[in-house]
Motif scaffolding. Structure first.
Motif, PDB file in Angstrom:
ATOM      1  N   MET A   1       0.858  -1.292   0.401  1.00  0.00           N
ATOM      2  CA  MET A   1      -0.354  -0.417  -0.032  1.00  0.00           C
ATOM      3  C   MET A   1       0.334   1.554   0.136  1.00  0.00           C
ATOM      4  SD  MET A   1      -3.114  -1.191  -0.131  1.00  0.00           S
ATOM      5  CE  MET A   1      -4.010   0.308   0.072  1.00  0.00           C
ATOM      6  N   PRO A   2       0.498   2.079  -0.255  1.00  0.00           N
ATOM      7  CA  PRO A   2       1.074   3.861  -0.850  1.00  0.00           C
ATOM      8  C   PRO A   2       1.783   4.290   0.664  1.00  0.00           C
ATOM      9  CG  PRO A   2      -1.442   4.243  -1.057  1.00  0.00           C
ATOM     10  CD  PRO A   2      -1.245   2.416  -0.674  1.00  0.00           C
ATOM     11  N   LYS A   3       3.074   4.949   1.086  1.00  0.00           N
ATOM     12  CA  LYS A   3       3.327   5.255   2.352  1.00  0.00           C
ATOM     13  C   LYS A   3       3.022   6.881   2.081  1.00  0.00           C
ATOM     14  CE  LYS A   3       6.441   2.059   3.075  1.00  0.00           C
ATOM     15  NZ  LYS A   3       8.175   1.532   3.467  1.00  0.00           N
ATOM     16  N   ILE A   4       2.750   7.394   0.484  1.00  0.00           N
ATOM     17  CA  ILE A   4       2.072   8.898   0.457  1.00  0.00           C
ATOM     18  C   ILE A   4       1.408   9.335   0.080  1.00  0.00           C
ATOM     19  CG2 ILE A   4       2.667  10.764  -1.437  1.00  0.00           C
ATOM     20  CD1 ILE A   4       5.862   9.666  -1.642  1.00  0.00           C
ATOM     21  N   GLY A   5       0.561  10.124   0.970  1.00  0.00           N
ATOM     22  CA  GLY A   5      -0.637  10.408   0.744  1.00  0.00           C
ATOM     23  C   GLY A   5      -0.586  11.697   0.478  1.00  0.00           C
ATOM     24  N   ILE A   6      -1.585  11.869  -0.622  1.00  0.00           N
ATOM     25  CA  ILE A   6      -2.663  13.559  -0.382  1.00  0.00           C
ATOM     26  C   ILE A   6      -3.861  14.007  -0.678  1.00  0.00           C
ATOM     27  CG2 ILE A   6      -2.595  15.067  -2.860  1.00  0.00           C
ATOM     28  CD1 ILE A   6      -1.114  13.533  -3.920  1.00  0.00           C
ATOM     29  N   ILE A   7      -3.714  15.081   0.865  1.00  0.00           N
ATOM     30  CA  ILE A   7      -5.376  15.350   1.129  1.00  0.00           C
ATOM     31  C   ILE A   7      -5.598  17.337   0.106  1.00  0.00           C
ATOM     32  CG2 ILE A   7      -6.825  15.899   2.908  1.00  0.00           C
ATOM     33  CD1 ILE A   7      -5.215  14.883   4.689  1.00  0.00           C
ATOM     34  N   GLY A   8      -6.060  16.675  -0.817  1.00  0.00           N
ATOM     35  CA  GLY A   8      -6.615  17.398  -1.579  1.00  0.00           C
ATOM     36  C   GLY A   8      -7.806  18.116  -2.020  1.00  0.00           C
ATOM     37  N   GLY A   9      -7.539  18.729  -3.151  1.00  0.00           N
ATOM     38  CA  GLY A   9      -9.132  19.615  -4.240  1.00  0.00           C
ATOM     39  C   GLY A   9      -8.512  18.120  -5.393  1.00  0.00           C
ATOM     40  N   SER A  10      -9.397  18.672  -6.304  1.00  0.00           N
ATOM     41  CA  SER A  10     -10.099  18.494  -7.639  1.00  0.00           C
ATOM     42  C   SER A  10      -8.481  18.987  -8.436  1.00  0.00           C
ATOM     43  CB  SER A  10     -11.443  18.658  -8.184  1.00  0.00           C
ATOM     44  OG  SER A  10     -11.201  20.338  -7.957  1.00  0.00           O
ATOM     45  N   GLY A  11      -8.035  19.789  -8.456  1.00  0.00           N
ATOM     46  CA  GLY A  11      -6.791  20.045  -8.403  1.00  0.00           C
ATOM     47  C   GLY A  11      -5.713  19.003  -8.853  1.00  0.00           C
ATOM     48  N   VAL A  12      -5.427  17.608  -7.977  1.00  0.00           N
ATOM     49  CA  VAL A  12      -5.256  16.659  -7.878  1.00  0.00           C
ATOM     50  C   VAL A  12      -5.314  15.858  -9.422  1.00  0.00           C
ATOM     51  CG1 VAL A  12      -4.044  15.222  -6.635  1.00  0.00           C
ATOM     52  CG2 VAL A  12      -4.762  16.848  -5.550  1.00  0.00           C
ATOM     53  N   TYR A  13      -5.971  15.979  -9.346  1.00  0.00           N
ATOM     54  CA  TYR A  13      -6.122  14.764 -10.971  1.00  0.00           C
ATOM     55  C   TYR A  13      -6.094  15.720 -11.961  1.00  0.00           C
ATOM     56  CZ  TYR A  13     -10.175  12.558  -7.931  1.00  0.00           C
ATOM     57  OH  TYR A  13     -11.032  11.923  -7.184  1.00  0.00           O
ATOM     58  N   GLY A  14      -5.391  14.613 -13.100  1.00  0.00           N
ATOM     59  CA  GLY A  14      -4.676  15.073 -14.359  1.00  0.00           C
ATOM     60  C   GLY A  14      -2.910  14.891 -13.758  1.00  0.00           C
ATOM     61  N   ILE A  82      -2.870  20.129   0.489  1.00  0.00           N
ATOM     62  CA  ILE A  82      -2.756  20.846  -0.574  1.00  0.00           C
ATOM     63  C   ILE A  82      -3.580  22.380  -0.112  1.00  0.00           C
ATOM     64  CG2 ILE A  82      -3.607  21.527  -2.763  1.00  0.00           C
ATOM     65  CD1 ILE A  82      -2.526  18.823  -3.924  1.00  0.00           C
ATOM     66  N   THR A  83      -3.744  23.475   0.390  1.00  0.00           N
ATOM     67  CA  THR A  83      -4.866  24.058   0.674  1.00  0.00           C
ATOM     68  C   THR A  83      -4.425  25.687  -0.007  1.00  0.00           C
ATOM     69  OG1 THR A  83      -2.990  24.992   2.463  1.00  0.00           O
ATOM     70  CG2 THR A  83      -4.335  23.713   3.059  1.00  0.00           C
ATOM     71  N   ALA A  84      -5.474  26.094  -0.189  1.00  0.00           N
ATOM     72  CA  ALA A  84      -6.147  27.602  -0.955  1.00  0.00           C
ATOM     73  C   ALA A  84      -5.829  28.600  -0.224  1.00  0.00           C
ATOM     74  CB  ALA A  84      -7.614  27.335  -1.697  1.00  0.00           C
ATOM     75  N   VAL A  85      -5.231  29.472  -0.294  1.00  0.00           N
ATOM     76  CA  VAL A  85      -4.974  30.804   1.362  1.00  0.00           C
ATOM     77  C   VAL A  85      -5.417  31.699   0.725  1.00  0.00           C
ATOM     78  CG1 VAL A  85      -3.896  29.056   2.476  1.00  0.00           C
ATOM     79  CG2 VAL A  85      -3.136  30.137   1.278  1.00  0.00           C
ATOM     80  N   GLY A  86      -5.920  32.925   1.359  1.00  0.00           N
ATOM     81  CA  GLY A  86      -5.338  34.040   1.627  1.00  0.00           C
ATOM     82  C   GLY A  86      -4.066  34.736   2.024  1.00  0.00           C
ATOM     83  N   SER A  87      -3.961  36.358   1.231  1.00  0.00           N
ATOM     84  CA  SER A  87      -2.314  36.608   1.483  1.00  0.00           C
ATOM     85  C   SER A  87      -2.746  37.741   2.673  1.00  0.00           C
ATOM     86  CB  SER A  87      -1.743  37.008   0.279  1.00  0.00           C
ATOM     87  OG  SER A  87      -0.700  37.852   0.697  1.00  0.00           O
ATOM     88  N   ALA A 200       0.607  25.821   0.430  1.00  0.00           N
ATOM     89  CA  ALA A 200      -1.016  26.765   0.503  1.00  0.00           C
ATOM     90  C   ALA A 200      -0.310  27.259  -1.341  1.00  0.00           C
ATOM     91  CB  ALA A 200       0.413  27.481   1.830  1.00  0.00           C
ATOM     92  N   ALA A 201      -1.572  27.080  -1.729  1.00  0.00           N
ATOM     93  CA  ALA A 201      -1.618  28.140  -3.076  1.00  0.00           C
ATOM     94  C   ALA A 201      -1.925  29.420  -2.417  1.00  0.00           C
ATOM     95  CB  ALA A 201      -2.146  27.700  -4.094  1.00  0.00           C
ATOM     96  N   ILE A 202      -1.430  30.825  -2.895  1.00  0.00           N
ATOM     97  CA  ILE A 202      -2.742  31.660  -3.015  1.00  0.00           C
ATOM     98  C   ILE A 202      -4.212  32.320  -3.649  1.00  0.00           C
ATOM     99  CG2 ILE A 202      -1.847  34.278  -2.208  1.00  0.00           C
ATOM    100  CD1 ILE A 202       1.167  33.474  -0.848  1.00  0.00           C
ATOM    101  N   THR A 203      -4.334  32.692  -3.312  1.00  0.00           N
ATOM    102  CA  THR A 203      -5.816  32.844  -3.882  1.00  0.00           C
ATOM    103  C   THR A 203      -5.682  34.542  -4.001  1.00  0.00           C
ATOM    104  OG1 THR A 203      -6.880  32.556  -2.833  1.00  0.00           O
ATOM    105  CG2 THR A 203      -6.357  30.770  -3.667  1.00  0.00           C
ATOM    106  N   GLU A 227      -2.906  23.990 -12.626  1.00  0.00           N
ATOM    107  CA  GLU A 227      -1.478  23.676 -12.941  1.00  0.00           C
ATOM    108  C   GLU A 227       0.266  24.051 -12.382  1.00  0.00           C
ATOM    109  OE1 GLU A 227       0.422  21.867 -16.033  1.00  0.00           O
ATOM    110  OE2 GLU A 227      -1.636  22.601 -15.490  1.00  0.00           O
ATOM    111  N   LYS A 228       0.412  24.498 -11.511  1.00  0.00           N
ATOM    112  CA  LYS A 228       1.481  25.099 -11.069  1.00  0.00           C
ATOM    113  C   LYS A 228       1.374  23.861  -9.367  1.00  0.00           C
ATOM    114  CE  LYS A 228       1.810  29.433 -10.685  1.00  0.00           C
ATOM    115  NZ  LYS A 228       1.350  31.161 -10.606  1.00  0.00           N
ATOM    116  N   VAL A 229       0.877  23.404  -9.222  1.00  0.00           N
ATOM    117  CA  VAL A 229       0.240  22.560  -8.196  1.00  0.00           C
ATOM    118  C   VAL A 229       1.122  21.081  -8.427  1.00  0.00           C
ATOM    119  CG1 VAL A 229      -1.249  20.841  -6.337  1.00  0.00           C
ATOM    120  CG2 VAL A 229      -0.983  23.769  -6.198  1.00  0.00           C
TER     121      VAL A 229
END
Length: 257
Positions: A1-14, A82-87, A200-203, A227-229
């Motif tokens: 089983m995987p040792k790396i996990g990603i928690i995020g949004g739909s941007g991971v697809y691709g 992976i999170t979306a954040v404000g600056s 963290a991706a600043i929006t 795309e950057k993520v």
């Protein structure tokens, strides 16, 4: 089983093509969704959409304990959040990536621990993020010429509302970015001896900048950030060593009363 996990949004697809979807039962109820298993450039990865498959779970209602427990149950040792954040600062611009190094918790009513008795534990959080993964993703972002900040303090608020102007001016005295999902996700990972890194991706600029936060604008910029993520995950994940030498799990040696 995987040792790396990603928690995020739909941007991971691709970058991630799931080949298997696993329903995990936990003592804390249902996770946000089934855990999807697949590969990113030959590396086995587990992915869990934090807000559900259709983004229908608001930040204050995410079952963080179930999510972290589910990944741990499947053998995950490292989590990429992976999170979306404000600056909160002029120099931290929309479209920039922050490899967070500290957080301040301003949430109010979440489930913060797995240890509610009879076993008691106190976990050190002085340096909460995995130094090994922080270095990997910062250096990878620089290689890819993605605008990135090596450090940043994330103030986590309850949500789902945005801050008042007064709150925003207060927060910017102590932090660089603001969001709604880092805590208790990172705290729970620490309690299970798991590594955690926050990309963290600043929006947007928070309301201190005299422009009210608009949810639709946040979504638009986040789509541009996806795309950057994706590029960061594609290049960074294969660099993560299989054996952990970061010391993140050492906290388990001294936490229990």
């Amino acid at each position: 089983m995987p040792k790396i996990g990603i928690i995020g949004g739909s941007g991971v697809y691709g970058v991630f093509e799931p080949r298997e979807s696993i329903k995990v039962h936990t003592p804390y109820g249902r996770p946000s969704a089934h855990v999807e298993i697949g590969e990113i450039r030959g590396v086995e990865v587990a992915f869990l959409p934090r807000h559900g498959k259709t983004h229908d779970i608001p930040p204050h209602l995410v079952n963080y304990r179930a999510n972290i427990w589910a990944l741990h149950e499947l053998g995950v040792e490292r989590i990429i959040g992976i999170t979306a954040v404000g600056s909160l600062r002029e120099e931290y611009k929309p479209g920039d990536i922050v490899i967070t190094d500290q957080f301040i918790d301003f949430t109010k009513k979440r489930d913060y621990t797995f240890y509610e008795g009879p076993r008691v534990a106190h976990f050190g959080m002085a340096d909460p993020f995995c130094p090994e993964m922080r270095k990997i993703f910062y250096e990878t972002a620089k290689e890819l010429q993605i605008p990135v900040h090596e450090r940043g303090t994330y103030v986590c608020i309850e949500g789902p509302r945005f801050s008042t102007r007064a709150e925003s001016f207060m927060f910017r005295q102590f932090a660089q970015i603001i969001g709604m999902t880092l805590v208790p996700e990172i705290v729970l990972a620490r309690e299970l001896g798991m590594c955690y890194v926050n990309i963290a991706a600043i929006t947007d600029y928070d309301v201190w900048a005299e422009k009210p936060v608009d949810a639709q604008e946040v979504v638009r910029v986040m789509q541009e950030n996806n795309e950057k993520v994706r590029r960061l995950l594609l290049q960074g994940i294969p660099k993560i060593p299989e054996e952990r030498k970061c010391g993140c799990a050492d906290v388990l040696k001294t936490a229990f009363v």
